[in-house]
Design an enzyme around this catalytic site. Structure first.
Site, PDB file in Angstrom:
ATOM      1  N   CYS A 195       8.594   8.183  -1.460  1.00  0.00           N
ATOM      2  CA  CYS A 195       9.149   6.978  -1.952  1.00  0.00           C
ATOM      3  C   CYS A 195       7.841   6.118  -2.038  1.00  0.00           C
ATOM      4  CB  CYS A 195      10.206   6.311  -0.857  1.00  0.00           C
ATOM      5  SG  CYS A 195       9.536   5.874   0.322  1.00  0.00           S
TER       6      CYS A 195
ATOM      7  N   HIS B 143      11.637  -2.834   3.795  1.00  0.00           N
ATOM      8  CA  HIS B 143      10.350  -2.533   4.374  1.00  0.00           C
ATOM      9  C   HIS B 143       9.275  -2.739   3.613  1.00  0.00           C
ATOM     10  CE1 HIS B 143      12.147   1.063   2.325  1.00  0.00           C
ATOM     11  NE2 HIS B 143      10.895   1.498   1.959  1.00  0.00           N
TER      12      HIS B 143
END
Length: 635
Positions: free
Chosen positions: A176, A67
């Site tokens: 993250c 991603h």
């Protein structure tokens, strides 16, 4: 927003043709591009690769979620690819992956888009959902499985069912770097296991759409332990004095039970917040001197690389092409020389000092660091030393400015709140710049003498001494594959480049190219001693080595350090010694094969430079080939 508005038939590949991780990423990015979701496929792919370089998105259980959030994305989208036989994606559990969801988030993605993207990540923690996706026979079935799952679930609860008052109360924070996938998967897994184990848990997520389910002061006060699973900055000062387990976000997904058990049994150290800084500690060791130095070097590199290469290109028209009084004068060459030398290179040391100081004292340190660096290169106090104390002075100025600024901040910490706004715009810059500037004005003449003495000594080396220096620098470039020792050797090369000694830059660049090139050659010559994934990585290592990316050898070194590291050091040391022996200079500080044409001395020096690199690479390949054992079942 529904996930099926982001995942469509046009972005699904039921049977991927890819056989490697790199090919999977490129195939899915191409699918998004064909679906009209990207404005710049190359830029988006680069963003995906950058995310992978931070940590693998192969999260295990056969799942990978590459991603990225990028301006190259026209509209948020999800691409899905399936490889029923599975392939190596460097997953956290070491097993092949067969379900690949590529998440493309645009820079301006709204909260609805980000919520849908993160919701998919939580769905993938459901084993039945994964089984249904694997069993789907068509794109329509894949979409139906997603739609059914979305309809059957409410938003995941952030807190488990209330427990009795005697039960331990555990808090957690997940975060993250991208804030799209791992953040929410970790939260989901922690919540899921906590419910099964009967643990009272509340999880705060720090994602792209902001902080959700934020821990309150009351929550923290009543907590028995806190788990911080984060690969990026989170607010830690609020946990001062509490038992805190700090770990990577991936550990919360695949070491969930261990983390919860540690929290419940009290196996957590008491967190002590360092109030002298406003950094957040995410569990990784603070870098101290090295961290501050690398912050300065990394921000300085664009000036060094851009300026150095422009200066080197200007010499194509002659070594004196930038001098208006020379017969070789060329106006375009003079322009390049001015841009690279009088501007980019001139700013190199001030930028180094500024960002070192900023790393230490945050933004208030930047201005005094820049001023200290400028004084380092302009206030000499020594005749025939126009460059001042150069790189050495810049380093000292950066650390001086950083710690002076911290002292100034502490000195003004007791001012009334009504004067708080004046601190960063008046008190900090005036006093920090003044103190840093005065100290640098006083010490820089002495630093200049030291710097000039070091440069003169190195320039006086010849013969065996110079070859030994090349041997040492070459070995340093290879021993930790882009780590502190490698960076120390490279930084030394830059310092000597600033001092107009180009042999050292040529040495460290050539030596840094050798480890990945050597392993690439080894995978071609000794195929029966490498696994199929290693042979595939060898193809990439050819390119990385040619581009002077020493880190290209890390996959091999991680798998077999006892053989790969000594072989890499041996080859790089040979190359470093040969470059010094051949007396080769290079004015470009980066670029690998693309700047070999800029080597001083014409075609003969270029050929000798290539020979030195190839000789070291072959040495590395032969040593690795002789040390490694045959792979039992090479495929």
């Amino acid at each position: 927003m529904k996930i099926t508005q982001l995942l469509t038939e046009q972005t699904i590949i039921l049977n991927l043709s890819a056989t490697t991780k790199q090919e999977v990423l490129e195939e899915l990015a191409s699918q998004l591009d064909r679906a009209g979701k990207l404005s710049d496929k190359r830029a988006f792919t680069a963003a995906i690769m950058e995310r992978e370089s931070q940590s693998t998105t192969g999260i295990g259980d056969g799942i990978a979620i590459p991603h990225a959030k990028s301006a190259a994305v026209k509209s948020p989208a999800i691409a899905f690819g399936r490889a029923l036989d599975g392939l190596d994606f460097e997953s956290l559990d070491g097993q092949p992956a067969n379900l690949f969801f590529m998440i493309a988030a645009s820079e301006g993605a709204n909260e609805d888009h980000l919520e849908a993207l993160s919701r998919l990540a939580t769905f993938l923690m459901d084993e039945q959902f994964r089984t249904n996706i694997l069993a789907a026979k068509s794109k329509q079935e894949v979409l139906q499985v997603v739609s059914d799952k979305e309809s059957s679930m409410d938003e995941p609860e952030a807190e488990s069912s209330p427990a009795d008052s005697a039960q331990k109360k555990i808090l957690a924070v997940t975060a993250c770097p991208t804030g799209i996938a791992h953040t929410y998967m970790a939260a989901e897994k922690l919540n899921e296991r906590a419910k099964e184990l009967g643990i009272a848990l509340k999880v705060e997520t720090n994602g792209s759409s902001g902080v959700k389910n934020q821990l309150t002061a009351e929550d923290i006060a009543g907590a028995d332990a806190i788990i911080v699973a984060a690969d990026t900055k989170v607010e830690m000062s609020r946990f001062d004095g509490k038992p805190v387990i700090q770990t990577a976000v991936g550990k919360a997904i695949y070491e969930t039970d261990n983390l919860l058990n540690r929290a419940v049994t009290g196996d957590a150290p008491t967190y002590k917040h360092d109030k002298s800084t406003d950094e957040a500690d995410t569990g990784e060791t603070k870098g101290g001197f090295y961290k501050h130095l690398m912050n300065g070097v990394s921000n300085m590199l664009p000036f060094v690389v851009g300026g150095g290469i422009l200066i080197a290109i200007s010499f194509f028209w002659g070594i004196n092409a930038g001098n208006p009084d020379s017969p070789e004068y060329n106006e375009f060459a003079a322009m390049l020389n001015t841009i690279g030398g009088a501007n980019a290179f001139f700013l190199m040391v001030p930028v180094l000092a500024g960002f070192i100081a900023m790393s230490i004292a945050d933004r208030p340190g930047f201005a005094p660091g820049m001023i200290g660096g400028l004084i380092a290169i302009t206030v000499t106090g020594v005749e025939e030393a126009s460059g001042g104390s150069g790189f050495l002075g810049g380093l000292i100025a950066g650390f001086l400015a950083g710690y002076v600024t911290l002292l100034v901040k502490k000195a003004f910490s007791g001012l009334p709140n009504s004067l708080e706004g004046l601190k960063p715009v008046l008190f900090y810059p005036v006093f920090a710049i003044a103190i840093t500037g005065i100290v640098m004005m006083l010490v820089n003449p002495q630093l200049t003498r030291v710097y000039t003495g070091i440069s003169t000594f190195l320039e006086s080396l010849g013969g065996t001494n110079l070859v030994l220096v090349g041997l040492l620098l070459g070995g340093m470039m290879a021993i930790d594959m882009g780590g502190p020792i490698n960076k120390a050797a490279y930084t030394f090369g830059i310092a000597m480049l600033d001092a107009q000694n180009f042999n050292f830059m040529a040495t460290v660049m050539a030596a840094g190219m050798v480890p990945p090139l050597g392993l690439a050659i080894a995978t071609s010559l000794f195929k029966n001693k490498f696994s199929k994934p290693e042979r595939e990585a060898g193809k990439t290592a050819y390119v990385l080595g040619a581009c002077f990316i020493t880190e290209g050898v890390i996959p091999f070194a991680a798998a077999d350090p006892a053989r790969v590291i000594p072989a890499s050091v041996a080859g790089a040391a040979v190359t470093g010694a040969l470059v010094m022996l051949f007396d080769i200079g290079l004015r470009a500080p980066h670029g690998g094969i693309f700047v070999i044409g800029l080597v001083d001395g014409g075609i003969s020096s270029i050929l000798l430079y290539v020979l030195a690199i190839l000789a070291g690479a072959v040495v590395t390949a032969l040593v690795v080939g002789s040390l490694k054992k045959r792979v039992a079942l090479a495929s």
